[in-house]
Design a protein around this motif. Structure first.
Motif, PDB file in Angstrom:
ATOM      1  N   TRP A  86      -0.963   8.794  -1.045  1.00  0.00           N
ATOM      2  CA  TRP A  86      -0.720   7.624  -1.879  1.00  0.00           C
ATOM      3  C   TRP A  86      -1.737   7.546  -3.005  1.00  0.00           C
ATOM      4  O   TRP A  86      -1.398   7.307  -4.163  1.00  0.00           O
ATOM      5  CB  TRP A  86      -0.765   6.365  -1.018  1.00  0.00           C
ATOM      6  N   VAL A  87      -3.021   7.760  -2.674  1.00  0.00           N
ATOM      7  CA  VAL A  87      -4.078   7.704  -3.679  1.00  0.00           C
ATOM      8  C   VAL A  87      -3.900   8.805  -4.720  1.00  0.00           C
ATOM      9  O   VAL A  87      -4.112   8.592  -5.923  1.00  0.00           O
ATOM     10  CB  VAL A  87      -5.471   7.830  -3.005  1.00  0.00           C
ATOM     11  N   GLN A 131      -1.577   8.130   9.187  1.00  0.00           N
ATOM     12  CA  GLN A 131      -2.066   7.131   8.239  1.00  0.00           C
ATOM     13  C   GLN A 131      -3.037   7.740   7.231  1.00  0.00           C
ATOM     14  O   GLN A 131      -2.982   7.424   6.039  1.00  0.00           O
ATOM     15  CB  GLN A 131      -2.749   5.989   8.988  1.00  0.00           C
ATOM     16  N   ILE A 132      -3.911   8.614   7.700  1.00  0.00           N
ATOM     17  CA  ILE A 132      -4.881   9.239   6.805  1.00  0.00           C
ATOM     18  C   ILE A 132      -4.166  10.113   5.773  1.00  0.00           C
ATOM     19  O   ILE A 132      -4.451  10.039   4.573  1.00  0.00           O
ATOM     20  CB  ILE A 132      -5.895  10.082   7.613  1.00  0.00           C
ATOM     21  N   SER A 133      -3.219  10.920   6.241  1.00  0.00           N
ATOM     22  CA  SER A 133      -2.504  11.803   5.313  1.00  0.00           C
ATOM     23  C   SER A 133      -1.674  10.995   4.327  1.00  0.00           C
ATOM     24  O   SER A 133      -1.603  11.326   3.135  1.00  0.00           O
ATOM     25  CB  SER A 133      -1.615  12.778   6.088  1.00  0.00           C
ATOM     26  N   GLU A 134      -1.061   9.897   4.812  1.00  0.00           N
ATOM     27  CA  GLU A 134      -0.275   9.047   3.913  1.00  0.00           C
ATOM     28  C   GLU A 134      -1.173   8.371   2.890  1.00  0.00           C
ATOM     29  O   GLU A 134      -0.815   8.247   1.713  1.00  0.00           O
ATOM     30  CB  GLU A 134       0.502   8.006   4.717  1.00  0.00           C
ATOM     31  N   GLY A 135      -2.364   7.920   3.358  1.00  0.00           N
ATOM     32  CA  GLY A 135      -3.298   7.277   2.440  1.00  0.00           C
ATOM     33  C   GLY A 135      -3.772   8.220   1.352  1.00  0.00           C
ATOM     34  O   GLY A 135      -3.831   7.852   0.168  1.00  0.00           O
ATOM     35  N   VAL A 136      -4.091   9.446   1.736  1.00  0.00           N
ATOM     36  CA  VAL A 136      -4.530  10.455   0.760  1.00  0.00           C
ATOM     37  C   VAL A 136      -3.417  10.748  -0.235  1.00  0.00           C
ATOM     38  O   VAL A 136      -3.647  10.831  -1.452  1.00  0.00           O
ATOM     39  CB  VAL A 136      -4.970  11.743   1.481  1.00  0.00           C
ATOM     40  N   ILE A 160       0.803  -1.220   0.000  1.00  0.00           N
ATOM     41  CA  ILE A 160       0.000   0.000   0.000  1.00  0.00           C
ATOM     42  C   ILE A 160       0.841   1.279   0.000  1.00  0.00           C
ATOM     43  O   ILE A 160       0.655   2.156  -0.826  1.00  0.00           O
ATOM     44  CB  ILE A 160      -0.957   0.009   1.210  1.00  0.00           C
ATOM     45  N   CYS A 161       1.759   1.401   0.925  1.00  0.00           N
ATOM     46  CA  CYS A 161       2.444   2.684   1.075  1.00  0.00           C
ATOM     47  C   CYS A 161       3.965   2.601   0.966  1.00  0.00           C
ATOM     48  O   CYS A 161       4.566   3.141   0.062  1.00  0.00           O
ATOM     49  CB  CYS A 161       2.078   3.322   2.420  1.00  0.00           C
TER      50      CYS A 161
END
Length: 228
Positions: free
Chosen positions: A117-118, A110-115, A52-53
């Motif tokens: 990444w997307v 995690q939220i900022s990394e997920g955003v 994922i990241c």
């Protein structure tokens, strides 16, 4: 009697069976719950972090899956005579620890990394000295995320449920007791390395100190860092 009164009374409507829509919704909810539970289990595994990241993760997954008692390779590609010297492998083997056992997730991070990444804006912080290796975190980085302080990162109820004094007693039979704070209070990560062979810091001054199986002396570690 009127014609209406002569008409037979209609039977009471039968109780309606559950609609197919409700059954379908129930199935969907059940599937989502099972999928969510499976995702959460995967979320704690090294394969998730790499998929994922955090890329590249192959070196870290390999050290995590290395078998204690067997030779292996560290994250730099250097030989480790016994994988037990890498705490990622040792902790997985003994305590079924996962990445998140040490790398404490912070929801906002995690939220900022997920955003990122997307959206394609995810930035991987690489080690400038060793190409293809993520920047190594020290104990200060790990304790900051976990909310613990100092040696509490390792010496706590969930991990090593002992005090520093008790730890010192456990290694009292060694000629040079690494847990005696006679010189300074060193972090656990000064010696114990997760994805590379642990280093016996006492050998920095006491070259005759007995190095644990698979570990490196300071001289050996410094040589590897210069040539990795």
């Amino acid at each position: 009697m009127t014609e209406r009164e002569k008409e037979p009374q209609s039977a009471q409507p039968a109780a309606k069976r559950p609609r197919k829509g409700l059954i379908t919704a129930g199935v969907i909810v059940a599937v989502l719950v099972v999928a969510g539970a499976g995702f959460w289990v995967w979320h704690e595994q090294p394969s998730f972090c790499g998929a994922i990241c955090h890329l590249p993760m192959n070196q870290y997954v390999d050290t995590y899956e290395a078998e204690p008692g067997q030779p292996s390779m560290d994250k730099w590609g250097n030989e480790v005579t016994d994988a037990v010297a890498m705490t990622s492998a040792a902790h997985r083997d003994v305590a079924d620890a996962t990445c998140l056992s040490c790398h404490t997730p912070v929801l906002s991070e995690q939220i900022s990394e997920g955003v990122n990444w997307v959206s394609g804006n995810y930035e991987v912080v690489m080690n400038e000295t060793f190409d293809g290796v993520l920047l190594e975190r020290d104990q200060n980085d790990l304790t900051e995320a976990s909310g613990k302080s100092g040696e509490e990162f390792c010496l706590n109820e969930a991990c090593h449920n002992i005090t520093r004094d008790q730890l010192t007693e456990l290694t009292a039979d060694r000629e040079f007791n690494p847990h005696v704070a006679q010189h300074d209070n060193y972090d656990c990560t000064t010696c114990h390395k997760a994805h590379r062979a642990s280093v016996y810091y006492c050998t920095k001054c006491h070259s005759e100190a007995e190095v644990p199986e698979g570990w490196l002396s300071m001289k050996e570690a410094e040589k590897l860092e210069q040539t990795a």
